[in-house]
Write an enzyme that holds these catalytic residues in place. Structure first.
Site, mmCIF file in Angstrom:
data_model
loop_
_atom_site.group_PDB
_atom_site.id
_atom_site.type_symbol
_atom_site.label_atom_id
_atom_site.label_comp_id
_atom_site.label_asym_id
_atom_site.label_seq_id
_atom_site.Cartn_x
_atom_site.Cartn_y
_atom_site.Cartn_z
ATOM 1 N N ASP A 9 42.643 50.949 42.214
ATOM 2 C CA ASP A 9 43.099 49.748 42.880
ATOM 3 C C ASP A 9 44.535 49.493 42.411
ATOM 4 O O ASP A 9 44.946 50.005 41.365
ATOM 5 C CB ASP A 9 42.184 48.574 42.492
ATOM 6 C CG ASP A 9 42.685 47.257 43.011
ATOM 7 O OD1 ASP A 9 42.915 47.151 44.227
ATOM 8 O OD2 ASP A 9 42.851 46.324 42.197
ATOM 9 N N ASP A 11 46.612 45.983 43.073
ATOM 10 C CA ASP A 11 46.879 44.608 42.669
ATOM 11 C C ASP A 11 45.976 44.137 41.536
ATOM 12 O O ASP A 11 44.746 44.246 41.620
ATOM 13 C CB ASP A 11 46.722 43.664 43.866
ATOM 14 C CG ASP A 11 47.903 43.759 44.814
ATOM 15 O OD1 ASP A 11 49.042 43.696 44.327
ATOM 16 O OD2 ASP A 11 47.687 43.911 46.029
#
Length: 228
Positions: A9, A11
């Site tokens: 991922d 963010d």
């Protein structure tokens, strides 16, 4: 080596989204003549987070999220605004923000040197995420970047992970793991798709959900210790 394919991922896992978002919101609101910027941000952040949760559950569409969140924000303060126009202005500002957490680049370098194949798997708007990648030092470490808008599905949907798997050469789900900060998107998505999960809990949050990651780490050092 337990795994071969690492799905990261972006963010709040590698990127400092709080700093990027705060900068973009401040600039947008100042451009709109807002005097009490903090008051607007205090309303926007939880509202936006709730809308993304609704998107994850397929309760709203991406277009509804993008085109209405700023209109709803200003409506809360008694002003009528064109949400679509504000969204475009916000995206232009946010797309220039590629701030990473300290140690993120060194982490990716160490993992690539150790022989892992690194991929990014992010929910988000294509123009924003691609712009931020171009302004970030970590883009070069990923063999491919998967953005939900381009993929046509978002985490935690099993469809998202199926399409990611189909685009990775020699993908083996038994040697793949998703690494992310979100229990509801990253970890639940990994569980849905039958791959291992590593909860990157940098904020040291308490897990009050029924979602159980394969592993929880609270620093890049802990992640490296587990993987290398």
């Amino acid at each position: 080596m337990i795994y071969k394919t690492l799905l990261f991922d972006l963010d709040s896992t590698l990127w400092d989204f709080h700093s990027a978002e705060n900068y973009a919101l401040t600039k947008l609101l100042e451009q709109q003549g807002v005097e009490d910027v903090e008051a607007y941000i205090d309303v926007y952040v939880p509202m936006n987070r709730a809308m993304w949760r609704s998107l994850e559950k397929d309760e709203i569409t991406r277009e509804e999220l993008v085109e209405t969140r700023f209109a709803k924000l200003f409506d809360h303060f008694g002003f009528e605004k064109d949400g679509k126009e504000l969204a475009a202005e916000y995206e232009a500002i946010l797309s220039t923000q590629g701030q990473t957490y300290e140690g993120a680049e060194a982490l990716l370098q160490a993992l690539r040197d150790a022989g892992y194949d690194l991929y990014a798997a992010t929910n988000g708007i294509t123009t924003i995420q691609k712009g931020r990648l171009s302004n970030s030092p970590i883009a070069k470490y990923f063999k491919k970047v998967f953005i939900s808008e381009e993929v046509g599905a978002q985490k935690p949907s099993e469809v998202f992970f199926e399409r990611v798997a189909g685009a990775i050469p020699d993908y083996d789900k038994n040697k793949a793991v998703i690494i992310g900060d979100s229990l509801t998107a990253d970890i639940q998505g990994g569980i849905n798709s039958g791959i291992d999960t590593i909860w990157m809990n940098l904020a040291a949050k308490e897990n009050r959900t029924a979602i159980k990651p394969t592993v929880e780490v609270r620093s890049y050092a802990e992640l490296l210790e587990f993987l290398v």
